[in-house]
Design a protein around this motif. Sequence first.
Motif, short mmCIF file in Angstrom:
data_model
loop_
_atom_site.label_atom_id
_atom_site.label_comp_id
_atom_site.label_asym_id
_atom_site.label_seq_id
_atom_site.Cartn_x
_atom_site.Cartn_y
_atom_site.Cartn_z
N LEU A 173 0.82 -1.21 0.00
CA LEU A 173 0.00 0.00 0.00
C LEU A 173 0.86 1.27 0.00
N LYS A 174 2.17 1.09 -0.26
CA LYS A 174 3.11 2.22 -0.39
C LYS A 174 3.24 3.02 0.89
N GLY A 175 3.21 2.31 2.01
CA GLY A 175 3.40 2.95 3.30
C GLY A 175 4.76 2.62 3.88
N ALA A 176 4.93 2.88 5.18
CA ALA A 176 6.21 2.61 5.84
C ALA A 176 5.94 2.21 7.29
N ILE A 177 6.89 1.44 7.86
CA ILE A 177 6.75 0.97 9.23
C ILE A 177 8.09 1.10 9.95
N ASN A 178 8.01 1.41 11.24
CA ASN A 178 9.21 1.50 12.07
C ASN A 178 8.93 0.77 13.38
N ILE A 179 9.86 -0.14 13.74
CA ILE A 179 9.68 -0.93 14.96
C ILE A 179 10.87 -0.67 15.88
N LEU A 180 10.56 -0.28 17.13
CA LEU A 180 11.59 -0.05 18.14
C LEU A 180 11.31 -0.97 19.33
N SER A 181 12.35 -1.66 19.78
CA SER A 181 12.17 -2.55 20.92
C SER A 181 13.50 -2.72 21.65
N GLU A 182 13.37 -2.93 22.96
CA GLU A 182 14.55 -3.14 23.78
C GLU A 182 14.16 -4.04 24.94
N HIS A 183 15.07 -4.95 25.30
CA HIS A 183 14.78 -5.89 26.38
C HIS A 183 14.39 -5.14 27.66
N GLY A 184 13.24 -5.52 28.19
CA GLY A 184 12.77 -4.94 29.45
C GLY A 184 12.07 -3.61 29.30
N LYS A 185 12.00 -3.05 28.08
CA LYS A 185 11.39 -1.73 27.89
C LYS A 185 10.23 -1.74 26.90
N GLY A 186 9.76 -2.91 26.55
CA GLY A 186 8.60 -2.98 25.67
C GLY A 186 8.92 -2.76 24.21
N THR A 187 7.86 -2.63 23.41
CA THR A 187 8.00 -2.52 21.96
C THR A 187 7.09 -1.40 21.45
N GLU A 188 7.58 -0.66 20.47
CA GLU A 188 6.80 0.38 19.81
C GLU A 188 6.74 0.07 18.32
N ILE A 189 5.53 0.09 17.77
CA ILE A 189 5.34 -0.10 16.32
C ILE A 189 4.63 1.14 15.80
N ASN A 190 5.23 1.76 14.82
CA ASN A 190 4.63 2.95 14.22
C ASN A 190 4.61 2.76 12.70
N PHE A 191 3.41 2.83 12.10
CA PHE A 191 3.35 2.72 10.64
C PHE A 191 2.34 3.71 10.10
N TRP A 192 2.52 4.04 8.83
CA TRP A 192 1.57 4.93 8.16
C TRP A 192 1.30 4.41 6.75
N ILE A 193 0.08 4.70 6.28
CA ILE A 193 -0.34 4.29 4.93
C ILE A 193 -0.97 5.50 4.25
N PRO A 194 -0.55 5.81 3.01
CA PRO A 194 -1.09 7.00 2.32
C PRO A 194 -2.56 6.82 1.94
N LEU A 195 -3.28 7.95 1.83
CA LEU A 195 -4.68 7.92 1.47
C LEU A 195 -4.93 8.56 0.10
N GLN A 196 -3.87 8.76 -0.69
CA GLN A 196 -4.07 9.44 -1.94
C GLN A 196 -4.93 8.65 -2.93
N ASN A 197 -5.03 7.31 -2.70
CA ASN A 197 -5.86 6.50 -3.59
C ASN A 197 -7.34 6.58 -3.26
N GLU A 198 -7.67 7.20 -2.11
CA GLU A 198 -9.07 7.23 -1.70
C GLU A 198 -9.90 8.00 -2.71
#
Length: 380
Positions: free
Chosen positions: A355-380
């Motif tokens: 869908l021509k988007g992007a994702i970024n995953i950050l994680s560290e032992h004992g500090k949890g995980t963060e997932i951030n992604f976005w998807i463009p809406l130009q096709n709407e």
Amino acid sequence: MAVDIKILDKIIRETVSAIEKSRDQIYSIAESAHHEYQRVREEIQDIRLEVAKIIDEVNKLEIEEKRARIKLMEVSKDFRRYSEQDIKSAYEKAQGIQIKLVMLREEEKTLRFKRDHLELTLKRMKDTAVKAEKLVSQVGIAMQFLTNDLSGISKKLGNLHDMQQLGLSIIRAQEEERKRVAREIHDGPAQSMANIVMRAEFCLKLLELNPSMVGGELISLQQLVRQSLQEVRKIIFDLRPMVLDDLGLFPAIKRYCEDYKTKNLLNVEIVFLGQEKRFDTSLEVAVFRIIQEALTNIKKHAKARHVIIKIELMPAKINVYIKDNGCGFNIESVKPGSGGSGYGLVGMRERIQLLKGAINILSEHGKGTEINFWIPLQNE
């Protein structure tokens, strides 16, 4: 290890063919339910006409019965004018009318009960037809995904080992899902349907041998049908939440997270920013499945107690942020393996890339995980 594109395309074609056959079978069920709905509705109409006819006869008989009672009282009081034979004749006539009146009222009561039962059946048949039509539509979406998205994936897998393994993992997951659904249908609705057929045949025999027992058997049969309907609804919901098609992405995520919290005893906080609206089907399915996969990974691996999901709708894109307070992991060490592990993250990335988007995953032992992604809406 090179990927044989021809074999993969053949597997996809066979998968599409199997889904097409399933779609035809579901369509046949929908057609059968519609025809049965029409038949039951016509039968209800006939019963209503019969009830109206009996009511008219009852009204006429009540007038006759009243006249016969008056006549009987008249001849019983005047012995000089009427003979014993006249009195007997008047009594027999009044009694005959009363008996016929009782029989007609019983027949009216039976027809009303049958009409009420058929009206309940009519409602269930209508619901079945509607659900079957929705399921046909959903299978059509799956067909579109397989013929479009997977055919595009197969062209990209030629030189990428991880992508080849992802494709094989998808196929294995599809087969496992088919086995699971087939097993659930075999152990649940299929067994119940076979039992329903046997019980229905038993009711037909009881009608000839002992009609008084038919009512109890029909009540038991009704309960069995309701149980089968609940099992079918559960299987349909597992395949795809109806609320995703009916109401859209945000209500579907809310419903899924509520069920997730209840089943896993894990606190999930959801934040929506922006005005809720409907999106393209492929985008709604992708976002829903990515969040579903993230929550599945948290349940399996994170040992988290709290999860926050933030969905932000912007003019040109949709942002999603997922964070848990679990044990975390080393992202570099997570690679797709032969046992099927690691493909969840790869699948999430692949959906977003399509869908021509992007994702970024950050994680560290004992500090949890963060997932951030976005998807463009130009096709709407």
